[in-house]
Design an enzyme around this catalytic site. Structure first.
Site, PDB file in Angstrom:
ATOM      1  N   ARG A  36       0.815  -1.214   0.000  1.00 48.00           N
ATOM      2  CA  ARG A  36       0.000   0.000   0.000  1.00 48.00           C
ATOM      3  C   ARG A  36       0.855   1.272   0.000  1.00 48.00           C
ATOM      4  O   ARG A  36       0.509   2.263   0.647  1.00 48.00           O
ATOM      5  CB  ARG A  36      -0.955   0.030   1.207  1.00 48.00           C
ATOM      6  CG  ARG A  36      -1.951  -1.102   1.246  1.00 48.00           C
ATOM      7  CD  ARG A  36      -3.147  -0.763   0.377  1.00 48.00           C
ATOM      8  NE  ARG A  36      -4.173  -1.797   0.487  1.00 48.00           N
ATOM      9  CZ  ARG A  36      -5.270  -1.683   1.205  1.00 48.00           C
ATOM     10  NH1 ARG A  36      -5.510  -0.576   1.875  1.00 48.00           N
ATOM     11  NH2 ARG A  36      -6.142  -2.649   1.240  1.00 48.00           N
ATOM     12  N   ARG A  40      -3.311   6.637   0.616  1.00 48.88           N
ATOM     13  CA  ARG A  40      -3.676   7.839   1.352  1.00 48.88           C
ATOM     14  C   ARG A  40      -2.585   8.465   2.206  1.00 48.88           C
ATOM     15  O   ARG A  40      -2.742   9.580   2.687  1.00 48.88           O
ATOM     16  CB  ARG A  40      -4.917   7.562   2.201  1.00 48.88           C
ATOM     17  CG  ARG A  40      -6.172   7.528   1.343  1.00 48.88           C
ATOM     18  CD  ARG A  40      -7.356   7.053   2.114  1.00 48.88           C
ATOM     19  NE  ARG A  40      -7.126   5.688   2.590  1.00 48.88           N
ATOM     20  CZ  ARG A  40      -7.862   5.079   3.500  1.00 48.88           C
ATOM     21  NH1 ARG A  40      -8.860   5.714   4.067  1.00 48.88           N
ATOM     22  NH2 ARG A  40      -7.601   3.844   3.865  1.00 48.88           N
ATOM     23  N   ARG A  49      -7.283  11.556  -5.854  1.00 51.76           N
ATOM     24  CA  ARG A  49      -8.555  10.999  -5.374  1.00 51.76           C
ATOM     25  C   ARG A  49      -9.660  12.053  -5.251  1.00 51.76           C
ATOM     26  O   ARG A  49     -10.836  11.720  -5.231  1.00 51.76           O
ATOM     27  CB  ARG A  49      -8.348  10.309  -4.024  1.00 51.76           C
ATOM     28  CG  ARG A  49      -7.853   8.883  -4.119  1.00 51.76           C
ATOM     29  CD  ARG A  49      -8.945   7.910  -4.590  1.00 51.76           C
ATOM     30  NE  ARG A  49      -9.800   7.482  -3.492  1.00 51.76           N
ATOM     31  CZ  ARG A  49     -11.061   7.825  -3.336  1.00 51.76           C
ATOM     32  NH1 ARG A  49     -11.631   8.641  -4.198  1.00 51.76           N
ATOM     33  NH2 ARG A  49     -11.764   7.381  -2.322  1.00 51.76           N
ATOM     34  N   ASP A  85      -6.868  -2.921  -7.204  1.00 54.55           N
ATOM     35  CA  ASP A  85      -7.327  -3.506  -5.944  1.00 54.55           C
ATOM     36  C   ASP A  85      -7.571  -4.982  -6.199  1.00 54.55           C
ATOM     37  O   ASP A  85      -7.768  -5.388  -7.353  1.00 54.55           O
ATOM     38  CB  ASP A  85      -8.601  -2.828  -5.440  1.00 54.55           C
ATOM     39  CG  ASP A  85      -8.889  -3.212  -3.989  1.00 54.55           C
ATOM     40  OD1 ASP A  85      -8.328  -2.575  -3.092  1.00 54.55           O
ATOM     41  OD2 ASP A  85      -9.640  -4.180  -3.760  1.00 54.55           O
ATOM     42  N   TYR A 160     -14.584 -11.824   0.585  1.00 55.05           N
ATOM     43  CA  TYR A 160     -15.376 -10.646   0.175  1.00 55.05           C
ATOM     44  C   TYR A 160     -16.633 -11.064  -0.585  1.00 55.05           C
ATOM     45  O   TYR A 160     -17.713 -10.510  -0.389  1.00 55.05           O
ATOM     46  CB  TYR A 160     -14.538  -9.687  -0.678  1.00 55.05           C
ATOM     47  CG  TYR A 160     -13.508  -8.937   0.131  1.00 55.05           C
ATOM     48  CD1 TYR A 160     -13.892  -7.911   0.997  1.00 55.05           C
ATOM     49  CD2 TYR A 160     -12.163  -9.268   0.076  1.00 55.05           C
ATOM     50  CE1 TYR A 160     -12.947  -7.240   1.770  1.00 55.05           C
ATOM     51  CE2 TYR A 160     -11.218  -8.599   0.839  1.00 55.05           C
ATOM     52  CZ  TYR A 160     -11.620  -7.584   1.685  1.00 55.05           C
ATOM     53  OH  TYR A 160     -10.704  -6.928   2.447  1.00 55.05           O
TER      54      TYR A 160
HETATM   55  O1  1CP Z   1       0.399   0.746  -3.396  1.00 53.18           O
HETATM   56  C1  1CP Z   1      -0.482  -0.087  -3.199  1.00 53.18           C
HETATM   57  O2  1CP Z   1      -0.233  -1.181  -2.677  1.00 53.18           O
HETATM   58  C2  1CP Z   1      -1.891   0.277  -3.561  1.00 53.18           C
HETATM   59  C3  1CP Z   1      -2.631  -0.708  -4.429  1.00 53.18           C
HETATM   60  C4  1CP Z   1      -3.597  -1.577  -3.630  1.00 53.18           C
HETATM   61  C5  1CP Z   1      -3.389  -2.905  -3.228  1.00 53.18           C
HETATM   62  C6  1CP Z   1      -2.122  -3.738  -3.382  1.00 53.18           C
HETATM   63  C7  1CP Z   1      -4.902  -1.202  -3.225  1.00 53.18           C
HETATM   64  C8  1CP Z   1      -5.562   0.103  -3.472  1.00 53.18           C
HETATM   65  N1  1CP Z   1      -5.484  -2.310  -2.646  1.00 53.18           N
HETATM   66  C9  1CP Z   1      -4.589  -3.339  -2.616  1.00 53.18           C
HETATM   67  C10 1CP Z   1      -4.777  -4.714  -2.135  1.00 53.18           C
HETATM   68  C11 1CP Z   1      -5.920  -5.011  -1.240  1.00 53.18           C
HETATM   69  N2  1CP Z   1      -7.192  -4.518  -1.272  1.00 53.18           N
HETATM   70  C12 1CP Z   1      -5.866  -6.006  -0.223  1.00 53.18           C
HETATM   71  C13 1CP Z   1      -4.673  -6.850   0.077  1.00 53.18           C
HETATM   72  C14 1CP Z   1      -3.688  -6.103   0.919  1.00 53.18           C
HETATM   73  C15 1CP Z   1      -4.112  -5.855   2.346  1.00 53.18           C
HETATM   74  O3  1CP Z   1      -4.372  -6.835   3.065  1.00 53.18           O
HETATM   75  O4  1CP Z   1      -4.183  -4.691   2.721  1.00 53.18           O
HETATM   76  C16 1CP Z   1      -7.122  -6.047   0.383  1.00 53.18           C
HETATM   77  C17 1CP Z   1      -7.556  -6.937   1.533  1.00 53.18           C
HETATM   78  C18 1CP Z   1      -7.953  -5.104  -0.289  1.00 53.18           C
HETATM   79  C19 1CP Z   1      -9.379  -4.818  -0.038  1.00 53.18           C
HETATM   80  C20 1CP Z   1      -9.537  -3.385   0.321  1.00 53.18           C
HETATM   81  N3  1CP Z   1      -9.600  -2.377  -0.618  1.00 53.18           N
HETATM   82  C21 1CP Z   1      -9.604  -2.799   1.608  1.00 53.18           C
HETATM   83  C22 1CP Z   1      -9.537  -3.577   2.936  1.00 53.18           C
HETATM   84  C23 1CP Z   1     -10.898  -3.730   3.517  1.00 53.18           C
HETATM   85  C24 1CP Z   1     -10.937  -4.728   4.668  1.00 53.18           C
HETATM   86  O5  1CP Z   1     -11.480  -5.836   4.480  1.00 53.18           O
HETATM   87  O6  1CP Z   1     -10.438  -4.392   5.761  1.00 53.18           O
HETATM   88  C25 1CP Z   1      -9.728  -1.414   1.432  1.00 53.18           C
HETATM   89  C26 1CP Z   1      -9.856  -0.356   2.485  1.00 53.18           C
HETATM   90  C27 1CP Z   1      -9.727  -1.159   0.019  1.00 53.18           C
HETATM   91  C28 1CP Z   1      -9.764   0.155  -0.682  1.00 53.18           C
HETATM   92  C29 1CP Z   1      -8.449   0.583  -1.203  1.00 53.18           C
HETATM   93  N4  1CP Z   1      -7.728  -0.148  -2.146  1.00 53.18           N
HETATM   94  C30 1CP Z   1      -6.575   0.535  -2.467  1.00 53.18           C
HETATM   95  C31 1CP Z   1      -6.584   1.782  -1.714  1.00 53.18           C
HETATM   96  C32 1CP Z   1      -5.517   2.845  -1.788  1.00 53.18           C
HETATM   97  C33 1CP Z   1      -7.746   1.785  -0.924  1.00 53.18           C
HETATM   98  C34 1CP Z   1      -8.172   2.891   0.050  1.00 53.18           C
HETATM   99  C35 1CP Z   1      -9.355   3.660  -0.412  1.00 53.18           C
HETATM  100  C36 1CP Z   1      -9.172   4.796  -1.386  1.00 53.18           C
HETATM  101  O7  1CP Z   1      -8.112   5.376  -1.621  1.00 53.18           O
HETATM  102  O8  1CP Z   1     -10.220   5.194  -1.908  1.00 53.18           O
END
Ligand code: 1CP
Length: 358
Positions: A36, A40, A49, A85, A160
């Site tokens: 990540r 943010r 964003r 994602d 999910y």
């Molecule tokens: O630099 C990077 O790594 C960003 C790219 C990225 C990656 C690798 C994003 C963007 N998401 C992910 C993987 C991801 N998404 C995982 C595996 C990694 C981990 O365990 O954190 C998971 C479980 C998700 C699902 C997800 N998407 C969540 C978690 C929800 C939960 O169950 O707790 C969330 C909050 C998101 C939204 C998201 N995806 C990515 C970002 C930057 C965000 C935040 C929201 C946004 O900016 O609008």
């Protein structure tokens, strides 16, 4: 500015420290990137964003490439990770997926029964998600470090799909797994094929390593993982071997699962902060590279505390076959300058060879 989308024939530096470390070869400095790392914690990401949703960014090669490059420019990390994602392939095959701010992915019509499996259709990246390969091609022209492609692990994506959104316990998903193992297996097999198709497209377009984020497997017992998940993940990693790039497997809270995870066939395993790297290494097959495992919370601590925590991770790290990372994603409240400082600390570190190397 991004270069044009022309695909050049340059395969990129296969001697990049990240790739050498993932192959277990000696390196000049320990490679480091952050899960990540785009997101943010970066003001330049928040600025993007403000004018686009997460899905809009992933569907726009220009924006997705820009956001992928931001942490590379700023921190000098040794790898880029594609901005996307784990749920985007589900959305691309017709699921109504909303990424809710502060919550995560929410799926309007979850998969709960054998009947629901009829709604699954194969993921064809060239047709369903042409932006995926296009983003990778743009990045390949811009990047001087390897790009990591990624996909969600079968259990984590199933959680999910079955829960309909984030869950602390994955109770419904595990419920389906235990009550109807045949439907469960069909769902996981489908999701492994989605990951394979997605990663084949990413590697064909220029990704140099792949990571499977199976974040939530830590909620499974050893027996549950062995019976209901491992065979599918092993098939996934066997399929990925044909892509010819290093394959990383990551999950949270996997200390108790490292025995069966050793049978997955991954080139590298990502560990969270709950287990020392040396102990993780003992539980995995010799020759498995390690990635991790600074507690992301340490990046929020006062600088001397953070520096001590980084030193403690490095003291546990193997002399080769090692990539520094956090044990999970960057916390949104993290000061980006702290991440840059961690990169400097890791790059300045010189390993003292251990008496006994495995
Ligand atoms: O630099 C990077 O790594 C960003 C790219 C990225 C990656 C690798 C994003 C963007 N998401 C992910 C993987 C991801 N998404 C995982 C595996 C990694 C981990 O365990 O954190 C998971 C479980 C998700 C699902 C997800 N998407 C969540 C978690 C929800 C939960 O169950 O707790 C969330 C909050 C998101 C939204 C998201 N995806 C990515 C970002 C930057 C965000 C935040 C929201 C946004 O900016 O609008």
């Amino acid at each position: 500015m991004l270069a044009s989308a022309t695909v050049d024939a340059d395969p990129g530096p296969s001697n990049a420290p990240l790739l050498r470390a993932l192959r277990g070869e000696p390196v000049d400095h320990i490679p480091v990137w952050f899960m990540r790392q785009a997101g943010r914690s970066l003001p330049e990401y928040r600025a993007v964003r403000e004018r686009a949703t997460l899905m809009e960014i992933t569907h726009s090669p220009e924006l997705a490439a820009e956001v992928t490059l931001q942490p590379v420019r700023r921190h000098g990390v040794d790898a880029a990770i594609l901005f996307s994602d784990i749920v985007t392939p589900l959305e691309a095959t017709g699921f109504d997926v909303e990424i809710r701010p502060g919550v995560g992915p929410v799926i309007a019509e979850p998969i709960r029964t054998e009947r629901d499996l009829r709604r699954l259709r194969p993921f064809e990246p060239a047709v369903d998600a042409p932006w995926l390969a296009e983003t990778v091609r743009l990045l390949r022209a811009e990047l001087s470090v390897p790009l990591i492609g990624f996909a969600g692990g079968p259990f984590t994506l199933a959680s999910y799909l079955v829960e309909g959104g984030p869950s602390k316990t994955q109770a419904r998903a595990k419920g389906l797994m235990l009550a109807d193992p045949v439907t469960w297996r069909a769902l996981l097999d489908y999701l492994a094929d989605v990951a394979l198709a997605s990663l084949a497209a990413q590697v064909a377009a220029g990704a140099r390593a792949v990571q499977i984020f199976d974040s939530w497997i830590g909620s499974l017992s050893v027996g549950q993982y062995e019976d209901h998940v491992l065979p599918v993940v092993r098939r996934l990693f066997d399929g990925l071997a044909a892509l010819g790039v290093p394959r990383i497997y990551f999950g949270l809270g996997t200390g108790h699962l490292l025995g069966p995870i050793g049978a997955v066939g991954a080139d590298a395993v990502g560990l969270d902060w709950r287990i020392p790297l040396s102990e993780g290494s003992r539980r995995l097959p010799a020759g498995t590279a390690l990635q991790g495992n600074l507690d992301p919370v340490a990046a929020l601590a006062p600088l001397p505390v953070l520096e001590a925590e980084v030193a403690a991770v490095l003291a546990e790290a193997p002399g080769h076959g090692y990539v520094f990372n956090l044990g999970h994603g960057v916390a949104p409240a993290t000061d980006p300058n702290v991440l840059t400082h961690i990169v400097e600390l890791v790059h300045a570190h010189r390993a003292v060879p251990r008496a006994v190397e495995r």
